[in-house]
Each structure stands twice: as structure tokens, then as C-alpha cells.
Design a protein around this motif. Structure first.
Motif, short mmCIF file in Angstrom:
data_model
loop_
_atom_site.label_atom_id
_atom_site.label_comp_id
_atom_site.label_asym_id
_atom_site.label_seq_id
_atom_site.Cartn_x
_atom_site.Cartn_y
_atom_site.Cartn_z
N GLU A 93 -0.55 -6.39 -16.01
CA GLU A 93 -1.27 -5.87 -14.85
C GLU A 93 -0.31 -5.59 -13.70
O GLU A 93 -0.46 -4.58 -12.99
N GLU A 143 1.51 -2.34 -14.38
CA GLU A 143 0.64 -1.19 -14.09
C GLU A 143 0.54 -0.95 -12.58
O GLU A 143 0.57 0.21 -12.13
N LEU A 144 0.42 -2.02 -11.81
CA LEU A 144 0.35 -1.87 -10.35
C LEU A 144 1.63 -1.26 -9.79
O LEU A 144 1.58 -0.37 -8.93
N LYS A 163 1.73 2.42 -10.58
CA LYS A 163 0.81 3.17 -9.72
C LYS A 163 1.41 3.37 -8.33
O LYS A 163 1.30 4.44 -7.75
N LEU A 164 2.05 2.31 -7.81
CA LEU A 164 2.71 2.44 -6.51
C LEU A 164 3.82 3.47 -6.55
O LEU A 164 3.99 4.27 -5.63
N ARG A 190 4.09 6.05 -8.48
CA ARG A 190 3.53 7.40 -8.58
C ARG A 190 2.91 7.86 -7.27
O ARG A 190 2.81 9.06 -7.02
N PHE A 191 2.48 6.93 -6.47
CA PHE A 191 1.72 7.27 -5.27
C PHE A 191 2.57 7.92 -4.19
O PHE A 191 2.14 8.85 -3.53
N LYS A 224 8.83 4.94 -4.98
CA LYS A 224 9.66 5.15 -6.16
C LYS A 224 11.13 4.91 -5.81
O LYS A 224 11.87 4.30 -6.58
#
Length: 158
Positions: free
Chosen positions: A20, A23-24, A27-28, A30-31, A36
Motif C-alpha cells: 500500500e 502504491e501511495l 500515486k504521489l 504521478r501527481f 517525482k
């Protein structure tokens, strides 16, 4: 939506599995581009600070070579952009030595720009402000490094 505090986020993250958390993090990343970049620094460059400094210096060189020198307005605009980028990389590192070295390098490049910044008080103020920050940073590092950085600061001859 109300943003949670760091404490609440930390407590919640402690209850997540490694999958998890992965995945978090993705997501960060990609945001937002800065997320990145920070993740890249933490994973690949944080263990070799000297190499990180050199890569940022190369980027500063590239940005200074692209400065539009047709008017002081464009120079000032470009200098602010370069400084913002430099400060972002300093924020990723949170290392005083990196901060001092990158700001010193920025100031040296700014000082060498043609046409001379002596004709533009606003650009000179940028330089003076960064030199003040460098001096504050120098006070917080080891005495041996203080001497070395003060020698480099003298090269700016302000």
C-alpha cells in the motif's frame, strides 16, 4: 476537503502495508513533477551528495547559457527562474553544504553574466540577498568548511 496534519498522516501510514505504501508513493510521483523529482533524489542521489551537487551545477550552467541577454528585463526574469530552480534542489537536499555550494555557484555565474549586472540594481539586489543567505549558512557549518566557503565568497568581491 481539509488537509490532514503531518502527525495524522504519519500515524495513518504506520498502519499501511508495504504494498500500500508503494502504491501511495507511485500515486504521489504521478501527481506532480516535484514529487517525482524529490523521490528521484531520495532514492538515487541522496547517498552521493557530491554527485548531486555537480548535476545541479551542470543544470545551472545550461540555464545560464540559455539566458536572453537582449535586455535587463529578460535577464532578471531568467535569473529568477534559475534561482527558483536552484532553491528547489536545495530544498530536496536540506544539506547546508549543498545549499552554500549551489548558491555560491549561482552567484558566481550571475556575476559573470554579460552584460554586467552592475547596471541593473534589481539584479544586483538578487545577488546581495543570496550572498546574505550564504553568509548565514556558513555560520552553521564546521569551522574548516567555514574558512573554505569564506574564501570562495571573497571571489564574488562584493
Amino acid at each position: 476537503m481539509r488537509t490532514a496534519t503531518i502527525k495524522i498522516l504519519k500515524d495513518e501510514l504506520e498502519h499501511k502495508s508495504s504494498k500500500e505504501l508503494l502504491e501511495l508513493c507511485l500515486k504521489l510521483a504521478r501527481f506532480k513533477k516535484e514529487n517525482k523529482e524529490l523521490l528521484t533524489y531520495l532514492m538515487f542521489e541522496a547517498n552521493n551528495e557530491e554527485q548531486y551537487r555537480e548535476s545541479v551545477k551542470k543544470e545551472i550552467d545550461i540555464l545560464f547559457n540559455e539566458v536572453n541577454t537582449k535586455s535587463y528585463f529578460y535577464i532578471r526574469k531568467s535569473v529568477r527562474k534559475i534561482l527558483t530552480s536552484t532553491k528547489k534542489y536545495i530544498r530536496y537536499s536540506k544539506n547546508k553544504e549543498t545549499e552554500i555550494e549551489l548558491l555560491l555557484y549561482f552567484c558566481l555565474k550571475l556575476k559573470k553574466i554579460k552584460p554586467s549586472i552592475k547596471k541593473s540594481p534589481r539584479i544586483q539586489n538578487v545577488l546581495i540577498t543570496q550572498v546574505r543567505l550564504i553568509r548565514k549558512g556558513i555560520e552553521k557549518v564546521h569551522e574548516d568548511l567555514q574558512f573554505d566557503y569564506n574564501e570562495k565568497l571573497l571571489e564574488l568581491d562584493l
